[in-house]
Design a protein around this motif. Sequence first.
Motif, PDB file in Angstrom:
ATOM      1  N   LEU A   1       0.828  -1.205   0.000  1.00  0.00           N
ATOM      2  CA  LEU A   1       0.000   0.000   0.000  1.00  0.00           C
ATOM      3  C   LEU A   1       0.859   1.250   0.000  1.00  0.00           C
ATOM      4  CD1 LEU A   1      -2.764   1.432   0.291  1.00  0.00           C
ATOM      5  CD2 LEU A   1      -2.513   1.167   2.785  1.00  0.00           C
ATOM      6  N   SER A   2       1.929   1.252   0.784  1.00  0.00           N
ATOM      7  CA  SER A   2       2.775   2.442   0.873  1.00  0.00           C
ATOM      8  C   SER A   2       3.434   2.768  -0.460  1.00  0.00           C
ATOM      9  CB  SER A   2       3.841   2.259   1.960  1.00  0.00           C
ATOM     10  OG  SER A   2       4.790   1.277   1.577  1.00  0.00           O
ATOM     11  N   SER A   3       3.675   1.742  -1.276  1.00  0.00           N
ATOM     12  CA  SER A   3       4.304   1.984  -2.572  1.00  0.00           C
ATOM     13  C   SER A   3       3.319   2.520  -3.598  1.00  0.00           C
ATOM     14  CB  SER A   3       4.957   0.699  -3.091  1.00  0.00           C
ATOM     15  OG  SER A   3       3.957  -0.265  -3.400  1.00  0.00           O
ATOM     16  N   ARG A   4       2.016   2.370  -3.331  1.00  0.00           N
ATOM     17  CA  ARG A   4       1.006   2.829  -4.281  1.00  0.00           C
ATOM     18  C   ARG A   4       0.448   4.203  -3.950  1.00  0.00           C
ATOM     19  NH1 ARG A   4      -0.966  -2.612  -3.689  1.00  0.00           N
ATOM     20  NH2 ARG A   4      -2.647  -1.819  -2.370  1.00  0.00           N
ATOM     21  N   LEU A   5       0.482   4.602  -2.677  1.00  0.00           N
ATOM     22  CA  LEU A   5      -0.113   5.874  -2.280  1.00  0.00           C
ATOM     23  C   LEU A   5       0.665   7.042  -2.879  1.00  0.00           C
ATOM     24  CD1 LEU A   5      -0.899   5.242   1.492  1.00  0.00           C
ATOM     25  CD2 LEU A   5      -2.543   5.383  -0.376  1.00  0.00           C
ATOM     26  N   PRO A   6      -0.041   8.068  -3.412  1.00  0.00           N
ATOM     27  CA  PRO A   6       0.659   9.222  -3.979  1.00  0.00           C
ATOM     28  C   PRO A   6       1.343  10.069  -2.923  1.00  0.00           C
ATOM     29  CG  PRO A   6      -1.705   9.592  -3.973  1.00  0.00           C
ATOM     30  CD  PRO A   6      -1.503   8.163  -3.575  1.00  0.00           C
ATOM     31  N   THR A   7       0.789  10.128  -1.716  1.00  0.00           N
ATOM     32  CA  THR A   7       1.412  10.857  -0.622  1.00  0.00           C
ATOM     33  C   THR A   7       1.309  10.019   0.642  1.00  0.00           C
ATOM     34  OG1 THR A   7       1.363  12.861   0.747  1.00  0.00           O
ATOM     35  CG2 THR A   7      -0.735  12.097  -0.160  1.00  0.00           C
ATOM     36  N   LEU A   8       2.325  10.055   1.472  1.00  0.00           N
ATOM     37  CA  LEU A   8       2.391   9.208   2.661  1.00  0.00           C
ATOM     38  C   LEU A   8       2.287   9.989   3.957  1.00  0.00           C
ATOM     39  CD1 LEU A   8       5.205   6.901   1.331  1.00  0.00           C
ATOM     40  CD2 LEU A   8       2.918   6.141   1.945  1.00  0.00           C
ATOM     41  N   ARG A   9       2.103  11.292   3.848  1.00  0.00           N
ATOM     42  CA  ARG A   9       2.002  12.098   5.067  1.00  0.00           C
ATOM     43  C   ARG A   9       0.846  11.622   5.949  1.00  0.00           C
ATOM     44  NH1 ARG A   9       0.870  18.332   4.131  1.00  0.00           N
ATOM     45  NH2 ARG A   9      -1.019  17.387   3.261  1.00  0.00           N
ATOM     46  N   GLY A  10      -0.300  11.319   5.312  1.00  0.00           N
ATOM     47  CA  GLY A  10      -1.457  10.860   6.067  1.00  0.00           C
ATOM     48  C   GLY A  10      -1.223   9.509   6.727  1.00  0.00           C
ATOM     49  N   MET A  11      -0.513   8.616   6.047  1.00  0.00           N
ATOM     50  CA  MET A  11      -0.234   7.298   6.620  1.00  0.00           C
ATOM     51  C   MET A  11       0.700   7.407   7.820  1.00  0.00           C
ATOM     52  SD  MET A  11       1.147   3.917   4.590  1.00  0.00           S
ATOM     53  CE  MET A  11       1.406   2.343   5.423  1.00  0.00           C
ATOM     54  N   ILE A  12       1.667   8.296   7.724  1.00  0.00           N
ATOM     55  CA  ILE A  12       2.577   8.499   8.862  1.00  0.00           C
ATOM     56  C   ILE A  12       1.823   9.088  10.045  1.00  0.00           C
ATOM     57  CG2 ILE A  12       4.644   9.703   9.660  1.00  0.00           C
ATOM     58  CD1 ILE A  12       5.590   9.702   6.739  1.00  0.00           C
ATOM     59  N   ALA A  13       0.990  10.092   9.782  1.00  0.00           N
ATOM     60  CA  ALA A  13       0.190  10.697  10.850  1.00  0.00           C
ATOM     61  C   ALA A  13      -0.767   9.671  11.454  1.00  0.00           C
ATOM     62  CB  ALA A  13      -0.582  11.899  10.306  1.00  0.00           C
ATOM     63  N   LEU A  14      -1.343   8.815  10.610  1.00  0.00           N
ATOM     64  CA  LEU A  14      -2.239   7.767  11.121  1.00  0.00           C
ATOM     65  C   LEU A  14      -1.477   6.816  12.029  1.00  0.00           C
ATOM     66  CD1 LEU A  14      -4.980   6.337  11.107  1.00  0.00           C
ATOM     67  CD2 LEU A  14      -4.220   5.073   9.076  1.00  0.00           C
TER      68      LEU A  14
END
Length: 444
Positions: free
Chosen positions: A66-79
Motif C-alpha cells: 500500500l505504501s508503494s502505491r499511495l501518492p502521498t504518505l504524510r497521512g499514513m505516517i500521521a495515522l
Amino acid sequence: MANRGNLTWLWVMIAAAVLTQTALNLLRPVTSYKLLALGAGEATVGLATAAYAILPLVFAMSLGRLSSRLPTLRGMIALGALVLGLGGVGLAFGSTVAVLMVSSAVLGMGHLLFTIAGQTVIGRRAAPENMDAAFGWFTAAFSVGQMSGPLISGLILGNATLSEATHSAEFDGRIDGALWLGAICSLLAVPVMYLMRADGGRRSRRLPAEPTEEPGDPTHGLGDEHSGPAGPALGTETSVGAGDAGTAGPGKPTMLAIWRVPGIPSHMMASLALLAMLDILTAFMPLVGEAAGVSPFWVGILLAVRGGASFLSRIVLPWMSGRWERHHLVLVSLLASAVALGFVPPALEGWHAVWLAVVLMAVGGFALGIGQPLTMSLVTQAVPPTWRGPALAFRLVGNRVGQVAMPVVAGLAAAPLGPAGGIWCACLILAASGTERLVSGRKR
C-alpha cells in the motif's frame, strides 16, 4: 536533498520519529509494571509482549504494498502516530489484562504504520547520493527514543519498587501518568507531520523502500545495500547470490524460493534472535528488577544504556565493516550479546551489583546494535537484485514471527525459573544462532 531548502521534510520526519519512539519506549516497560500491579505473572507478560507483534505479522506485507502505491504518505505516517497514541490511551485506561493486551496490539500496529510509511518517504524523497544520510538521521531519531523513553519512565515511576509500594494509589497513579504521557507524546507527532508538504513524487525510478526493519529497532541505511563503507566481500554465499543474478533467470521471488537461497535461513534466524532479544529485554527487565529489588528508576537507566550502546555501535559500524567481514561481525554480535545479557539477571539478583548490570547492558547493547543492520545487508546481497525488495519483506515477516513466538516461549520459561528465565531463553536462541553460523561457516 540537493540544497538546504529541501531538508524541511526530513527534519519533520525526524521530529515525528523522536516523539513516537520516545512514546513507544516509555509505554512498553511501564506496561509490564501495570501488568504486575494487576497480579499478572511472567507468562502473561510474555503473551502481552507477543500481542504487540500480532497485527504487524498479519499486515506487514499488505501495508508495504500500500505504501508503494499511495501518492502521498504524510497521512499514513500521521495515522501511525495516531494509532500508536490510541494504544497508549488504551493502556492508561485499561484495568484488565485483556484490555492491556488489545492495547499492546494497537500499539504495535501504529508503530508498523509509522515505520513503513516513514521509510518509504525517505526512499522516495532522498536523492540517491544522500540516501544513507537520510536513513541515518531517521534511525538516529529512533535511537533517541530508545534512550529517552526508558529514562522518562524511570524518572516518573521513581526509586521505589512495586512491592515497596503495594496497594499504593500514588504508585498506580504514576503508572497511569506515565502511560498518559506516552500517549500524548505520540499524538503530538500528528500535527507535526502536517508541517511537511505532500510528497512531490519519486525522484527516480528506483525500487520503492520496503518495510525492511523491525518497529522496535529500525536501522535501514546503516550497513544496508546503500552503504558504501559497509560493503566488504561477503564470501561464497553472497557471491553466488549476487553473481547468478545477471546471467541465470532468477525466477519469481516466492517465500520458498527466497528461503532456498544459500545463507538466507541463517541470516533470518540471526535477525529474528537479535530482534526478539530487544523485545524481551524491554518486557522482562521490569520483572527482573522487581524480583531483585531494583527500582523502576534503575531499570529505566539499564534499558536506556542498552539503547545508547546500540546507537554507538551503529555509528562505528561502517568502520568495523570496513575492517572485518560481515559474517564475523554478526557472529560476534550474537555470541557476545548472549553472554553479556545472560549475566545481567545474576548481577542484579545474585550479586546485587547494579553497576555491573549497567556495564553488561552496555556491552550487550553494543553487540545487539551491530547485528541487525548487517543481517539486512546479508539478506540483500545473498539474493538477485530483482529479489531484494521481496527478500527484505520476507525478512520482516520472519522478524514478526519471532516477535510473536519468542515472548510466549520466554514467558513459559520464566514461569518455573523466575523472570530471569525469560532473558536466559532469549540468550539461548542468540547462542544457538551463533553456533549455527559458526558450524555452517566452517562447512562452507
